[in-house]
Design a protein around this motif. Structure first.
Motif, PDB file in Angstrom:
ATOM      1  N   TRP A 149      -4.744 -39.777  11.530  1.00  0.00           N
ATOM      2  CA  TRP A 149      -6.249 -39.922  12.225  1.00  0.00           C
ATOM      3  C   TRP A 149      -6.719 -38.590  13.106  1.00  0.00           C
ATOM      4  O   TRP A 149      -7.616 -38.396  13.195  1.00  0.00           O
ATOM      5  CB  TRP A 149      -6.236 -40.995  13.014  1.00  0.00           C
ATOM      6  N   ASN A 150      -5.449 -38.141  13.751  1.00  0.00           N
ATOM      7  CA  ASN A 150      -5.715 -36.969  14.495  1.00  0.00           C
ATOM      8  C   ASN A 150      -6.324 -35.668  13.442  1.00  0.00           C
ATOM      9  O   ASN A 150      -7.056 -35.021  13.701  1.00  0.00           O
ATOM     10  CB  ASN A 150      -4.485 -36.254  15.382  1.00  0.00           C
ATOM     11  N   SER A 151      -5.357 -35.522  12.475  1.00  0.00           N
ATOM     12  CA  SER A 151      -5.921 -34.750  11.407  1.00  0.00           C
ATOM     13  C   SER A 151      -7.310 -35.091  10.897  1.00  0.00           C
ATOM     14  O   SER A 151      -8.119 -33.871  10.652  1.00  0.00           O
ATOM     15  CB  SER A 151      -4.704 -34.576  10.257  1.00  0.00           C
ATOM     16  N   VAL A 152      -7.472 -36.285  10.630  1.00  0.00           N
ATOM     17  CA  VAL A 152      -9.021 -36.327  10.128  1.00  0.00           C
ATOM     18  C   VAL A 152      -9.985 -36.121  11.143  1.00  0.00           C
ATOM     19  O   VAL A 152     -10.907 -35.325  11.044  1.00  0.00           O
ATOM     20  CB  VAL A 152      -9.152 -37.909   9.925  1.00  0.00           C
ATOM     21  N   VAL A 153      -9.779 -36.300  12.502  1.00  0.00           N
ATOM     22  CA  VAL A 153     -10.693 -35.850  13.768  1.00  0.00           C
ATOM     23  C   VAL A 153     -10.701 -34.634  13.967  1.00  0.00           C
ATOM     24  O   VAL A 153     -12.022 -34.335  14.213  1.00  0.00           O
ATOM     25  CB  VAL A 153     -10.097 -36.840  14.865  1.00  0.00           C
ATOM     26  N   PRO A 194      -1.491 -32.817  15.024  1.00  0.00           N
ATOM     27  CA  PRO A 194      -1.864 -33.016  13.523  1.00  0.00           C
ATOM     28  C   PRO A 194      -0.571 -33.768  12.644  1.00  0.00           C
ATOM     29  O   PRO A 194       0.475 -33.692  13.234  1.00  0.00           O
ATOM     30  CB  PRO A 194      -2.490 -31.785  13.100  1.00  0.00           C
ATOM     31  N   VAL A 195      -0.936 -34.247  11.688  1.00  0.00           N
ATOM     32  CA  VAL A 195       0.019 -34.891  10.793  1.00  0.00           C
ATOM     33  C   VAL A 195       1.149 -33.963  10.127  1.00  0.00           C
ATOM     34  O   VAL A 195       2.323 -34.520  10.113  1.00  0.00           O
ATOM     35  CB  VAL A 195      -0.804 -35.708   9.545  1.00  0.00           C
ATOM     36  N   THR A 196       0.769 -32.732   9.998  1.00  0.00           N
ATOM     37  CA  THR A 196       1.797 -31.647   9.617  1.00  0.00           C
ATOM     38  C   THR A 196       2.978 -31.759  10.807  1.00  0.00           C
ATOM     39  O   THR A 196       4.309 -31.738  10.503  1.00  0.00           O
ATOM     40  CB  THR A 196       1.525 -30.378   9.364  1.00  0.00           C
ATOM     41  N   VAL A 197       2.509 -31.641  11.972  1.00  0.00           N
ATOM     42  CA  VAL A 197       3.238 -31.322  12.916  1.00  0.00           C
ATOM     43  C   VAL A 197       4.368 -32.646  13.193  1.00  0.00           C
ATOM     44  O   VAL A 197       5.446 -32.643  13.188  1.00  0.00           O
ATOM     45  CB  VAL A 197       2.548 -31.186  14.584  1.00  0.00           C
ATOM     46  N   ALA A 198       3.491 -33.705  13.149  1.00  0.00           N
ATOM     47  CA  ALA A 198       4.216 -35.184  13.148  1.00  0.00           C
ATOM     48  C   ALA A 198       5.262 -35.224  11.865  1.00  0.00           C
ATOM     49  O   ALA A 198       6.274 -35.783  12.369  1.00  0.00           O
ATOM     50  CB  ALA A 198       3.190 -36.213  13.168  1.00  0.00           C
ATOM     51  N   LEU A 199       4.847 -34.892  10.736  1.00  0.00           N
ATOM     52  CA  LEU A 199       5.862 -34.871   9.812  1.00  0.00           C
ATOM     53  C   LEU A 199       7.021 -34.308  10.011  1.00  0.00           C
ATOM     54  O   LEU A 199       8.358 -34.556   9.679  1.00  0.00           O
ATOM     55  CB  LEU A 199       5.160 -34.590   8.633  1.00  0.00           C
TER      56      LEU A 199
END
Lengths: 298, 290
Positions: free
Chosen positions: A92-96, A244-249
């Motif tokens: 959701w961070n990435s979306v926002v 964002p999602v890439t960093v979390a991944l």
């Protein structure tokens, strides 16, 4: 330009070699298709296996027992550092981040491209060249001052900060897209509209924007892909809750604590990839146009 | 007054973006260049000391590794992607009924984040459970494919993943180029009985020179900026065996607190990019004006 037209069949003997060539051609194409598909196949099947099955089975085997546990873990339980909430909040961070950054940079690009292409003034070309040039710098050269600037602006580690960064470094490309599109529209159109008494904004709203749908689609897809897939800005300018999602991944995959859950890693990777894959599947044509326009020329 | 406004509105619309680019691109480059000439460590200092950071940089074995990795990775990545891309484009150009499907398959990796690509290939190349284990399971007990954890080979593992990601894009560029070649010339050559492979090597491929240049520029640019892929695939390791200038810069800036080194390494990266991009952009823009 095809085999069929390049080498018209003249005799049965040649026909035979043509069939052999045709087989070779399809074998090669098929092998390459396997090469490109293999990682996706492995990711999907691994994400559906249990850890036990991963340890005992083969990399390319289908799962004996399909389980979605890894997907659930990746989405809502996996640990990204100290937090163990899965990818969900970061998705959701990435979306926002992506939605406003794409919208703002596209609007700015449209306005800039309109000015540069249709309202030429002295120095406009120089300005365009300088903006274009900004697309090509390695971002490492702006990381340090940007980190300080975000601090000064009170945006360090925040989502608005990341939106700001993406907008700033997206303007060059979006301007390029719109400028190249608007250049193909005859300037007489503007002249005629001016004679009719229409002003700068009126001409933009009533004439240019309605014509712009194709380039808006290309720009939005390009910007969305770039921003969604970004890692460098994300890892440099975010903190624990705003990544964002890439960093979390990357944090999930490269965490060194506990048992390595490969199925969770793969499920997480697919989740992070889904939005751009979806865009590619739905609007591949525009995606390719963006790739070639964005990376080829000014 | 309103006439003045009407005349200047276009400039006023462009001004904020241009100002932003001036500050956030050019201003920042100057800032980084300035800091690269100081003794900055954890915090930036602004007294210019000369080229000490660059001397330290060029003396650092780790930077040496990063630059030679960039050279090895860049060369292989560019050459293999171009060869593969051209080959795929020519193969696809043979009136294939399934062309659309194949094109989609070859190109989809470009839609993925390099972090995703790195994650996938890290798993596939994992010696204990990935390809190596699979081939050993087929009975080839001595098969070894441990590149991703082997300091001497790890950079080639990065090449594999990079090529997988980018070669489809080169294919798309070349395919567009092939389709753009003048059909009349090709027909004439066919009438003269010139074999297909000669038509490709003597007529079609030479006429695509600008596309080769574009593909080269894009790939070189991707290679120099490669950061995500290395981070996800090898983390720069083992040790710093797969460090690239981009990962070196990041490490200095954000984990070592050595801003001076980070700034000077970033400036060297920029110099490399500019050496490739500037002549290209210059010729492109000039061609447009003529």
């Amino acid at each position: 330009m095809t085999d069929a037209t390049l080498a018209p069949a003249r005799a049965p003997a040649q026909n035979w070699s043509r069939i052999a060539l045709r087989w070779l051609l399809f074998t090669l194409l098929g092998l390459f298709a396997l090469f490109y598909l293999m990682p996706l196949f492995v990711m999907i099947t691994t994400s559906l296996k249990s850890l036990e099955e991963i340890r005992t089975g083969s990399l390319i085997a289908f799962p004996r027992e399909v389980t979605f546990d890894a997907w659930r873990t990746a989405w809502s339980e996996a640990c990204t550092g100290i937090q163990c909430e899965g990818l969900r909040p970061f998705f959701w961070n990435s979306v926002v981040i992506a939605v406003p950054a794409v919208a703002i940079s596209t609007m700015l690009g449209a306005a800039n491209g309109y000015v540069i292409a249709q309202w030429r003034f002295r120095g406009a070309n120089l300005i365009f060249s300088l903006m274009l040039f900004g697309c090509f710098i390695p971002f490492q050269v702006v990381l340090l001052p940007m980190a300080r600037m975000l601090g000064l602006m009170g945006l360090a580690g925040s989502i608005p900060g990341l939106i700001f960064v993406h907008v700033i470094y997206g303007i060059g490309f979006t301007t390029l897209f719109f400028r190249n599109f608007y250049v193909t529209i005859p300037q007489d159109l503007v002249k005629a509209a001016k004679v009719d008494g229409a002003g700068f904004f009126r001409i933009f709203w009533s004439i240019f924007l309605p014509l712009s749908l194709p380039i808006i689609v290309v720009t939005v897809i390009w910007q969305f892909t770039q921003i969604w897939n970004d890692f460098l800005f994300g890892v440099s300018f975010s903190q624990a809750g705003t990544q964002p999602v890439t960093v979390a991944l990357n944090n999930i995959v490269n965490s060194t604590t506990g048992v390595k859950e490969y199925n969770v890693d793969m499920a997480a990777a697919i989740i992070a990839a889904l939005p751009t894959l979806l865009v590619y599947a739905v609007a591949g044509k525009y995606f390719i146009r963006g790739l070639t326009a964005g990376s080829v020329k000014g | 007054m309103s006439q003045w406004l009407e005349r200047h509105i276009p400039k006023m619309v462009l001004a904020p973006s241009f100002a932003a680019v001036l500050v956030f691109v050019y201003g920042f480059i100057i800032w980084t260049a300035w800091v690269s000439l100081t003794r900055s460590r954890l915090l930036p200092k602004y007294e210019i000391e000369g080229f000490i950071q660059y001397e330290r940089l060029f003396a650092a074995p780790r930077w040496d590794t990063a630059m030679s990795n960039l050279f090895v990775f860049g060369t292989l990545f560019i050459v293999i992607s171009m060869v593969l891309g051209l080959m795929l484009a020519i193969l696809l150009d043979q009136k294939i009924r399934t062309e659309g499907v194949l094109r989609t398959i070859y190109l989809y990796p470009m839609a993925l984040s390099l972090i995703v690509t790195g994650t996938a290939w890290k798993w596939i190349m994992n010696p204990g459970l990935g390809l190596e284990a699979m081939v050993r399971g087929w009975g080839f007990e001595n098969f070894t494919f441990d590149w991703v954890i082997n300091p001497d080979k790890a950079i080639y593992a990065v090449v594999i993943a990079g090529v997988w990601q980018a070669s489809g894009f080169v294919m798309a560029l070349f395919l567009a180029g092939l389709r753009g070649v003048d059909g009349e010339i090709i027909k004439a050559a066919q009438v003269d009985g010139i074999p297909a492979w000669r038509i490709y090597t003597a007529i079609i491929i030479p006429s695509m020179a600008p596309i080769f240049l574009s593909a080269f520029i894009v790939l070189a640019h991707l290679a120099i900026k490669s950061f995500d892929l290395v981070i996800a695939l090898t983390g720069g390791g083992p040790g710093y065996a797969t460090d690239l200038p981009a990962t070196y810069m990041y490490t200095m800036a954000f984990s070592r607190g050595d801003i001076g080194q980070a700034a000077s390494s970033a400036m060297v990266m920029m110099a490399v990019v500019f050496a490739i991009i500037v002549p290209y952009l210059y010729s492109e823009l000039r061609a447009k004006h003529d």
